[in-house]
Design a protein around this motif. Sequence first.
Motif, short mmCIF file in Angstrom:
data_model
loop_
_atom_site.label_atom_id
_atom_site.label_comp_id
_atom_site.label_asym_id
_atom_site.label_seq_id
_atom_site.Cartn_x
_atom_site.Cartn_y
_atom_site.Cartn_z
N ALA A 10 -21.08 38.00 -14.29
CA ALA A 10 -20.98 37.89 -15.44
C ALA A 10 -19.68 37.01 -15.74
N SER A 11 -19.94 35.83 -17.01
CA SER A 11 -19.15 34.82 -16.75
C SER A 11 -19.09 34.01 -18.39
N VAL A 12 -18.52 33.79 -18.82
CA VAL A 12 -17.74 33.35 -19.81
C VAL A 12 -16.29 32.01 -20.46
N VAL A 13 -16.11 31.21 -20.69
CA VAL A 13 -15.12 30.71 -20.92
C VAL A 13 -14.63 30.89 -22.98
N VAL A 14 -13.42 31.60 -22.97
CA VAL A 14 -12.46 31.77 -24.07
C VAL A 14 -11.12 31.28 -24.06
N LYS A 15 -11.29 30.37 -25.08
CA LYS A 15 -9.59 30.16 -25.38
C LYS A 15 -8.88 29.07 -23.85
N GLY A 16 -9.49 28.44 -23.34
CA GLY A 16 -9.00 27.67 -22.20
C GLY A 16 -9.14 28.84 -21.18
N ARG A 17 -9.76 29.45 -20.68
CA ARG A 17 -9.72 30.63 -20.21
C ARG A 17 -11.01 30.83 -19.73
N LEU A 18 -11.98 31.38 -18.11
CA LEU A 18 -12.89 31.83 -17.91
C LEU A 18 -12.58 33.05 -17.35
N TYR A 19 -14.12 34.04 -17.61
CA TYR A 19 -13.60 35.39 -17.90
C TYR A 19 -14.38 35.16 -16.60
N VAL A 20 -14.28 36.63 -15.45
CA VAL A 20 -15.25 37.00 -14.78
C VAL A 20 -15.15 38.22 -14.45
N PHE A 21 -16.28 38.76 -14.89
CA PHE A 21 -16.91 40.38 -14.37
C PHE A 21 -18.17 41.22 -13.35
N GLY A 22 -17.78 41.72 -12.36
CA GLY A 22 -18.20 42.67 -11.58
C GLY A 22 -19.41 41.37 -10.73
N GLY A 23 -20.57 42.06 -10.51
CA GLY A 23 -20.82 41.74 -9.48
C GLY A 23 -21.59 41.47 -8.28
N LEU A 50 -5.90 47.40 -20.39
CA LEU A 50 -5.05 49.06 -20.70
C LEU A 50 -5.53 50.04 -21.06
N SER A 51 -6.88 50.02 -21.51
CA SER A 51 -8.19 50.97 -21.54
C SER A 51 -8.28 51.78 -20.56
N GLU A 52 -8.62 52.97 -20.93
CA GLU A 52 -8.62 53.93 -19.71
C GLU A 52 -10.10 53.96 -19.38
N ALA A 53 -10.81 53.95 -20.09
CA ALA A 53 -12.80 53.53 -20.21
C ALA A 53 -12.42 51.99 -19.64
N LYS A 54 -13.65 52.16 -19.17
CA LYS A 54 -14.17 50.33 -18.79
C LYS A 54 -15.78 50.49 -18.01
N PRO A 55 -16.19 49.39 -17.94
CA PRO A 55 -17.99 49.79 -17.51
C PRO A 55 -17.66 49.83 -16.38
N GLY A 56 -18.43 50.01 -15.57
CA GLY A 56 -18.97 50.50 -13.88
C GLY A 56 -19.25 49.44 -13.38
N ARG A 57 -19.69 49.35 -12.18
CA ARG A 57 -19.95 48.85 -11.78
C ARG A 57 -21.57 47.70 -11.65
N ARG A 58 -21.51 46.75 -11.15
CA ARG A 58 -23.36 46.18 -11.83
C ARG A 58 -23.12 44.50 -11.47
N GLU A 59 -24.11 44.39 -11.46
CA GLU A 59 -24.65 42.98 -11.12
C GLU A 59 -25.47 42.44 -12.35
N ASN A 60 -25.89 41.26 -12.09
CA ASN A 60 -26.91 40.77 -13.18
C ASN A 60 -26.98 40.95 -14.89
N ASN A 61 -25.29 41.35 -15.34
CA ASN A 61 -25.29 41.00 -16.29
C ASN A 61 -25.26 40.34 -17.11
N GLY A 62 -25.22 40.25 -18.82
CA GLY A 62 -24.53 38.93 -19.09
C GLY A 62 -23.19 38.92 -19.74
N VAL A 63 -22.30 38.67 -20.00
CA VAL A 63 -21.83 38.15 -21.26
C VAL A 63 -21.00 37.95 -21.82
#
Length: 506
Positions: A10-23, A50-63
């Motif tokens: 999953a990916s998205v562009v925010v304020k001059g940065r490309l964020y990529v999660f999982g896959g 900084l949070s302890e909780a976070k999403p688990g492993r996954r693919e083909n999701n969208g952000v």
Amino acid sequence: MVPPPRSGAASVVVKGRLYVFGGYGGGTGRLDDFFQYSFETGQWDEVKVLSEAKPGRRENNGVVISDSSRSIYLFGGYNGSSWLNDLWKFDIESQRWTCIQESSDPDRADDANAASGDVPAGHQVRGKAPSRRFGYVSVVHEGKFVLFGGFDGSRWLNDMFEFDFSTKTWSEIDAKGSLPSVRSCPAWAKDETHVYIQGGYDGVERKADFFACDLATYTWTELPCYGTPPSPRYFHSCCLYGNKMYCYGGYSGSERLADMFAYDFETNHWVQVDCSSGDAPSGRSSLVAQVYENCLYVFGGYNGATVLNDFYKFRLKPILMPPPTLVNDFSRMINNPDLSDVRFLVEGKDVFAHRSVLAFRSEYFRVMLCGGMRESLARQDAGTSCVPSHDLQAIDLPNVSHLVFLKVLEFLYTDSVKDVSLETGIYLLIASEQFMLDRLKALCEDLIRRDIQVENVIGILAAAHSHHAAGLKDIALEYIMRNLNDPVIMAGLADLKSEPDLLLEI
């Protein structure tokens, strides 16, 4: 630190940065890592969470990014053994994930990778949540997370849901119009008013159709596709740039693709874009593709043999051209005292303008302000010095309303008018004749004819006749003749006794 190889991230562009999660990392299975790329520095970094909780492993999701560009939202996906429907928020400033909704599957064994860390109890989510799925379309629009379609492990879907962040409530959307058929893994992109989807897979065949959904009304429209559209595919990507949408890559069912197509929203034409020059990417599906400034960036994906982490840039235009601002700049001058050099008095209210603009745009004002008329002598005799706008001698305009005159100025400064009601349009038509503005007159005729009904057509005909609006008059006459037996029109004809010439024409 370049992210390891992956597809379906999953990916998205925010304020001059490309964020990529999982896959999906191939031999490493599904991933839950989180990276960012700075377009300014050209550096990859792992996002510090900084949070302890976070999403688990996954693919083909969208952000997707929030309206405020502060929060990133992530929904569902596939973790290798189960489809998911949890909903997460990442706050870019605090660098913390928050679980808004946990996955609903009661089988906890399958749900082991839905989240990592202890998920604190949050506010109760209300309403009917979407089923678990991947390969869906998701956007955020005006405080709501909107979801369409996907695959839930047994069914391809075309249902539609919204989640209201303020009330934490899911609602199923009763979408209207030409709803796309069931599908997963289409390409999609969003602008300020619509979400667009292209292609996808319904379990039987790959798609090549193209739809737009109006996010204000949830009305779908299938867009015409002239020219050379992309072949049927899924697991591809698309991005908006200017007045075009670019599609790249994907899977045809037999081949990973490396072609690019552009759709022009003004002409409804597809053209194939030559993207073969330079060090071009290999064919791939399930890739990351995002636009930043004037370039399309492609990262990772799957080439049919291995997952990838190569990174490419393609210039959509050789030079980044800022959007035109002339009309917007001139609109800011309307009734603006700053640097104005003429003041009108309309219905007792001051209206400020600029002699040069009015004189060049209208022969009426050229004569009034520059041609020896009394008003042209109203300029303060101050040489080249600036006269405070409120000290300018006012020119009285008695035969036009304040609202209509502001619309006249809007036309003179921008060559168009917006948000004009039928009633205002008729008075603006009269003013356009008074001020000798033929284009404005035609714009008013076109606006008025769109609102012709049996209840108003007689009045519109009379106004068009009185003010020599020939085109509008012909349209009104044609409308009357088509509906001559309507009792409302028959009664209205009695009001034309004072216009015998018009009655004779009818």
